[in-house]
Motif scaffolding. Structure first.
Motif, PDB file in Angstrom:
ATOM      1  N   PRO A 121     -22.086   6.971  53.616  1.00 36.06           N
ATOM      2  CA  PRO A 121     -22.347   5.546  53.831  1.00 36.06           C
ATOM      3  C   PRO A 121     -22.137   5.064  55.258  1.00 36.06           C
ATOM      4  O   PRO A 121     -22.178   3.861  55.514  1.00 36.06           O
ATOM      5  N   GLY A 122     -21.882   5.960  56.202  1.00 36.78           N
ATOM      6  CA  GLY A 122     -21.916   5.595  57.613  1.00 36.78           C
ATOM      7  C   GLY A 122     -20.617   5.121  58.231  1.00 36.78           C
ATOM      8  O   GLY A 122     -20.621   4.650  59.369  1.00 36.78           O
ATOM      9  N   VAL A 123     -19.505   5.263  57.541  1.00 34.81           N
ATOM     10  CA  VAL A 123     -18.231   4.818  58.109  1.00 34.81           C
ATOM     11  C   VAL A 123     -17.910   5.600  59.378  1.00 34.81           C
ATOM     12  O   VAL A 123     -17.582   5.022  60.424  1.00 34.81           O
ATOM     13  N   THR A 124     -18.027   6.928  59.307  1.00 32.01           N
ATOM     14  CA  THR A 124     -17.722   7.744  60.477  1.00 32.01           C
ATOM     15  C   THR A 124     -18.746   7.546  61.579  1.00 32.01           C
ATOM     16  O   THR A 124     -18.390   7.526  62.770  1.00 32.01           O
ATOM     17  N   ALA A 125     -20.007   7.393  61.219  1.00 35.01           N
ATOM     18  CA  ALA A 125     -21.039   7.172  62.234  1.00 35.01           C
ATOM     19  C   ALA A 125     -20.724   5.936  63.062  1.00 35.01           C
ATOM     20  O   ALA A 125     -20.878   5.943  64.294  1.00 35.01           O
TER      21      ALA A 125
ATOM     22  N   ARG B 189     -26.877   1.711  57.324  1.00 34.69           N
ATOM     23  CA  ARG B 189     -27.579   0.726  58.150  1.00 34.69           C
ATOM     24  C   ARG B 189     -26.965  -0.654  58.000  1.00 34.69           C
ATOM     25  O   ARG B 189     -26.773  -1.382  58.992  1.00 34.69           O
ATOM     26  N   ASP B 190     -26.640  -1.034  56.762  1.00 37.29           N
ATOM     27  CA  ASP B 190     -26.018  -2.343  56.526  1.00 37.29           C
ATOM     28  C   ASP B 190     -24.673  -2.438  57.229  1.00 37.29           C
ATOM     29  O   ASP B 190     -24.332  -3.476  57.813  1.00 37.29           O
ATOM     30  N   ARG B 191     -23.909  -1.366  57.185  1.00 35.25           N
ATOM     31  CA  ARG B 191     -22.596  -1.370  57.814  1.00 35.25           C
ATOM     32  C   ARG B 191     -22.729  -1.499  59.326  1.00 35.25           C
ATOM     33  O   ARG B 191     -22.005  -2.283  59.958  1.00 35.25           O
ATOM     34  N   ALA B 192     -23.638  -0.753  59.903  1.00 34.34           N
ATOM     35  CA  ALA B 192     -23.843  -0.828  61.349  1.00 34.34           C
ATOM     36  C   ALA B 192     -24.257  -2.239  61.762  1.00 34.34           C
ATOM     37  O   ALA B 192     -23.778  -2.765  62.782  1.00 34.34           O
ATOM     38  N   ASP B 193     -25.116  -2.860  60.989  1.00 32.63           N
ATOM     39  CA  ASP B 193     -25.539  -4.225  61.310  1.00 32.63           C
ATOM     40  C   ASP B 193     -24.363  -5.193  61.231  1.00 32.63           C
ATOM     41  O   ASP B 193     -24.204  -6.055  62.114  1.00 32.63           O
ATOM     42  N   ARG B 194     -23.529  -5.056  60.196  1.00 29.18           N
ATOM     43  CA  ARG B 194     -22.372  -5.946  60.042  1.00 29.18           C
ATOM     44  C   ARG B 194     -21.415  -5.821  61.224  1.00 29.18           C
ATOM     45  O   ARG B 194     -20.780  -6.802  61.626  1.00 29.18           O
ATOM     46  N   LEU B 195     -21.294  -4.624  61.765  1.00 22.97           N
ATOM     47  CA  LEU B 195     -20.352  -4.359  62.849  1.00 22.97           C
ATOM     48  C   LEU B 195     -20.970  -4.552  64.232  1.00 22.97           C
ATOM     49  O   LEU B 195     -20.327  -4.275  65.248  1.00 22.97           O
ATOM     50  N   GLY B 196     -22.204  -5.030  64.280  1.00 19.74           N
ATOM     51  CA  GLY B 196     -22.854  -5.242  65.564  1.00 19.74           C
ATOM     52  C   GLY B 196     -23.272  -3.959  66.249  1.00 19.74           C
ATOM     53  O   GLY B 196     -23.428  -3.932  67.480  1.00 19.74           O
ATOM     54  N   LEU B 197     -23.476  -2.899  65.477  1.00 20.51           N
ATOM     55  CA  LEU B 197     -23.836  -1.594  66.039  1.00 20.51           C
ATOM     56  C   LEU B 197     -25.248  -1.172  65.671  1.00 20.51           C
ATOM     57  O   LEU B 197     -25.642  -0.027  65.906  1.00 20.51           O
TER      58      LEU B 197
END
Length: 360
Positions: free
Chosen positions: A128-132, A158-166
């Motif tokens: 789910p992209g936590v480490t990425a 992708r959703d996580r990266a967007d939430r974190l501004g990445l």
């Protein structure tokens, strides 16, 4: 189910349990050495799993292990810095280093293979992209590509990266290992956690990843470690030693999983040797201790509970009646002896990272 009294805090293990003597693609956590609770919630069962359904548990598990991932990425950043002095000591928040017999190694000489600036990172088996996202923060000038075989998990990434501004630096790539990596191109750093043991030819998978390194690039493989602990040996209900018996079941399940992997190749699981066979150099291995003492956070307890529920689902037919009853009570949120209400729940595990560099 009726509530039951817990032993007092004075009666539980003050050391919050000792480490016992003794990563399909994704950074995941289950209970045991090959990726058990605290090492990674495994995305495999003896049967298939619904990865979209498992997504929240996988993401929660990776979030709980953030101290490990931060410490590991910091170490990788040191190794990839021109002036880095490679050391095998050091402490991060909630994380320490583990060593074998003898004195802990001191600082090593600076790496002689100066690496270029890190502009591209691959997280192979990203889940789910936590480490990425953590790698994107550790290497702020790099594009990070999260690679996984499950689209539902890449959507979470992708959703996580967007939430974190990445979102402008973290992108995703749907692929199976190793053939699906051909379109990715090269990278300065390739990270893979608890993913390669899902590939039939583990040695060949390491070589395939190494083939995508740019000159002087670093391959980091997180495989192995020590079994997680989250409760005292005697928890006041059922027969003492429940975790050791669960460990044995997870090991059986892991062995069955490896035997069922298509084109499985029997090999001694010597990851530094796999890296050397891929013509990589300057090998380093470091283990990181994740120590979340009692009382464990509410999120941590819920995560342990969800993982134990998965254990019941997977091994119901292999558990004896007493252990099944104990697990039923541990996972009952209304039971005073349940994991979500115990004052003695903790999380203690060790994870090992193996690295080596491509020739400059």
């Amino acid at each position: 189910m009726s509530n039951h009294e817990l032993p007092s805090n004075d009666e539980r293990l003050g050391s919050h349990g000792q480490l016992a003597n003794h990563e399909r693609l994704g950074n995941h956590e289950r209970l045991g050495n090959h990726g058990h609770l605290g090492n990674h919630v495994h995305r495999h069962d003896v049967t298939d799993l619904d990865w979209a359904e498992m997504g929240p548990l996988l993401e929660r598990g990776a979030e709980i292990q953030t101290p490990f991932f931060e410490a590991a990425s910091g170490w990788l950043r040191e190794l990839l810095t021109d002036a880095a002095v490679v050391t095998d000591t050091g402490v991060a928040a909630g994380v320490d280093a583990s060593f074998g017999p003898g004195p802990a190694p001191g600082p090593a000489s600076p790496s002689r293979d100066a690496a270029p600036a890190v502009s591209r990172v691959l997280d192979v088996g990203s889940g789910p992209g936590v480490t990425a996202c953590l790698l994107a923060r550790a290497f702020p000038d790099a594009e990070v590509v999260a690679v996984d075989a499950t689209e539902a998990l890449l959507e979470r990434a992708r959703d996580r990266a967007d939430r974190l501004g990445l979102g402008d630096r973290v992108r995703t790539h749907l692929a199976e290992l190793p053939g699906g990596l051909d379109a990715l191109g090269g990278a300065d750093l390739i990270w893979s956690s608890k993913a390669l043991h899902h590939v039939g030819d583990q040695r060949g998978a390491v070589a395939a990843l190494a083939g995508h390194l740019r000159p002087g690039g670093l391959l980091a493989v997180s495989e192995g470690g020590l079994t997680a602990r989250f409760l005292p040996r005697d928890i006041g209900i059922g027969r003492p030693g429940l975790q050791s018996r669960l460990d044995a079941l997870w090991e059986e399940g892991f062995t069955e999983m490896r035997a069922a992997v298509p084109d499985a190749v029997a090999a001694v699981e010597d990851w530094p040797a796999f890296l050397a066979d891929a013509d990589l150099r300057t090998p380093r291995t470091r283990s990181f201790l994740l120590d979340l003492p009692a009382p464990l956070s509410a999120d941590g307890r819920e995560y342990v509970r969800a993982t134990l529920l998965r254990g019941i689902e997977m091994f119901r037919d292999r558990l004896d009646e007493e252990d099944l009853m104990t697990l039923t009570r541990l996972t009952d949120p209304e039971d005073a002896a349940g994991i979500t209400r115990r004052p003695d729940a903790f999380l203690l595990s060790a994870q090992t990272v193996h690295t080596a560099r491509a020739r400059s």
